[in-house]
Design a protein around this motif. Sequence first.
Motif, PDB file in Angstrom:
ATOM      1  N   LYS A  52       0.522  -1.568   0.335  1.00 18.63           N
ATOM      2  CA  LYS A  52      -0.324  -0.147  -0.204  1.00 18.63           C
ATOM      3  C   LYS A  52       0.477   0.874   0.752  1.00 18.63           C
ATOM      4  CE  LYS A  52      -3.220  -2.826   2.268  1.00 18.63           C
ATOM      5  NZ  LYS A  52      -4.612  -2.612   3.368  1.00 18.63           N
ATOM      6  N   PHE A  53       2.058   1.100   0.830  1.00 16.92           N
ATOM      7  CA  PHE A  53       2.768   2.755   0.502  1.00 16.92           C
ATOM      8  C   PHE A  53       3.044   3.043  -0.236  1.00 16.92           C
ATOM      9  CE2 PHE A  53       4.475   2.227   5.791  1.00 16.92           C
ATOM     10  CZ  PHE A  53       2.875   1.921   6.140  1.00 16.92           C
ATOM     11  N   TRP A  54       3.979   1.975  -0.656  1.00 21.52           N
ATOM     12  CA  TRP A  54       4.577   1.432  -2.390  1.00 21.52           C
ATOM     13  C   TRP A  54       3.557   2.288  -3.617  1.00 21.52           C
ATOM     14  CZ3 TRP A  54       2.672  -1.777  -6.785  1.00 21.52           C
ATOM     15  CH2 TRP A  54       3.732  -1.026  -8.008  1.00 21.52           C
ATOM     16  N   ALA A  55       2.174   1.319  -3.373  1.00 18.03           N
ATOM     17  CA  ALA A  55       1.515   1.641  -4.653  1.00 18.03           C
ATOM     18  C   ALA A  55       1.085   3.564  -4.929  1.00 18.03           C
ATOM     19  CB  ALA A  55       0.101   0.626  -4.512  1.00 18.03           C
ATOM     20  N   ARG A  59      12.060  -4.002  -4.173  1.00 15.52           N
ATOM     21  CA  ARG A  59      13.143  -5.102  -3.732  1.00 15.52           C
ATOM     22  C   ARG A  59      13.224  -5.402  -2.465  1.00 15.52           C
ATOM     23  NH1 ARG A  59      16.875  -0.299  -5.927  1.00 15.52           N
ATOM     24  NH2 ARG A  59      15.874  -0.082  -7.047  1.00 15.52           N
ATOM     25  N   MET A  60      12.805  -5.118  -1.778  1.00 14.75           N
ATOM     26  CA  MET A  60      12.818  -5.112  -0.127  1.00 14.75           C
ATOM     27  C   MET A  60      11.942  -6.597  -0.171  1.00 14.75           C
ATOM     28  SD  MET A  60      12.027  -1.701   2.010  1.00 14.75           S
ATOM     29  CE  MET A  60      11.563  -2.826   3.380  1.00 14.75           C
ATOM     30  N   VAL A  61      11.030  -6.927  -0.710  1.00 21.57           N
ATOM     31  CA  VAL A  61      10.301  -7.683  -0.691  1.00 21.57           C
ATOM     32  C   VAL A  61      10.630  -9.464  -1.803  1.00 21.57           C
ATOM     33  CG1 VAL A  61       8.511  -6.900   0.545  1.00 21.57           C
ATOM     34  CG2 VAL A  61       8.334  -7.254  -1.943  1.00 21.57           C
ATOM     35  N   ASP A 115       4.491  -8.762  -5.868  1.00 22.89           N
ATOM     36  CA  ASP A 115       5.583  -8.542  -7.257  1.00 22.89           C
ATOM     37  C   ASP A 115       5.052  -7.259  -7.750  1.00 22.89           C
ATOM     38  OD1 ASP A 115       6.464  -8.705  -9.902  1.00 22.89           O
ATOM     39  OD2 ASP A 115       7.519 -10.021  -9.360  1.00 22.89           O
ATOM     40  N   ALA A 116       5.466  -6.512  -7.471  1.00 15.61           N
ATOM     41  CA  ALA A 116       5.695  -5.106  -8.272  1.00 15.61           C
ATOM     42  C   ALA A 116       5.067  -4.742 -10.381  1.00 15.61           C
ATOM     43  CB  ALA A 116       6.802  -3.391  -8.444  1.00 15.61           C
ATOM     44  N   ASN A 164       0.460  -4.647 -13.772  1.00 15.65           N
ATOM     45  CA  ASN A 164      -0.021  -5.445 -15.189  1.00 15.65           C
ATOM     46  C   ASN A 164      -1.344  -4.848 -14.690  1.00 15.65           C
ATOM     47  OD1 ASN A 164       2.557  -5.056 -16.722  1.00 15.65           O
ATOM     48  ND2 ASN A 164       2.770  -6.724 -16.197  1.00 15.65           N
ATOM     49  N   PHE A 165      -1.752  -5.913 -13.219  1.00 17.62           N
ATOM     50  CA  PHE A 165      -2.990  -5.772 -12.771  1.00 17.62           C
ATOM     51  C   PHE A 165      -3.916  -4.063 -13.125  1.00 17.62           C
ATOM     52  CE2 PHE A 165      -6.330  -4.419  -9.946  1.00 17.62           C
ATOM     53  CZ  PHE A 165      -7.209  -6.926  -9.814  1.00 17.62           C
ATOM     54  N   ALA A 166      -2.880  -3.046 -13.054  1.00 21.26           N
ATOM     55  CA  ALA A 166      -3.839  -1.760 -12.595  1.00 21.26           C
ATOM     56  C   ALA A 166      -3.925  -1.552 -14.029  1.00 21.26           C
ATOM     57  CB  ALA A 166      -3.244  -1.250 -11.521  1.00 21.26           C
TER      58      ALA A 166
END
Length: 148
Positions: free
Chosen positions: A38-41, A75-77, A85-86, A91-93
């Motif tokens: 959530k933070f990343w997105a 990269r942290m996850v 996966d980012a 791609n989903f968005a």
Amino acid sequence: VKRPPPHGPLSQYIELKTSRIISSQRDETNFERRKLIKFWAQSFLVGTPTIICGFRDDDGFVKTVQTFKTMEIPRMVRGKDNMWDANVCINFANAVLNWIREHVTEDDPQVTYTISWKQPWQNVELTYAGKTNAFLTESYLKGEMRPE
């Protein structure tokens, strides 16, 4: 070599977040799986480069602070079990937005649609609501309140 700073309007902004203190491996996994995505997105989509998270105790007092670089979060996850996966997220968005573009066919600023994603999280639904939920004001539609 020092790279020049980004020039977007949000390049100097930060996102402030809080999360419960991580006190176990389970807490860390939950933070990485549920909070970091959530933070990343949120920050990635608007171009905010930095997130500062205050880790709070159960009484709501911030005990530690950590800074995250938005572009470094995936990269942290990466490579961890059951993580996001980012690229899959983007791609989903993209697929959802393309689907919306295909199905929102009425070009009228007073027409609204409702988009929902309900359990069991298999389908995105789009419902035409017509002008019943219009929210743009008349002055906005006339161009009186639009930024220049």
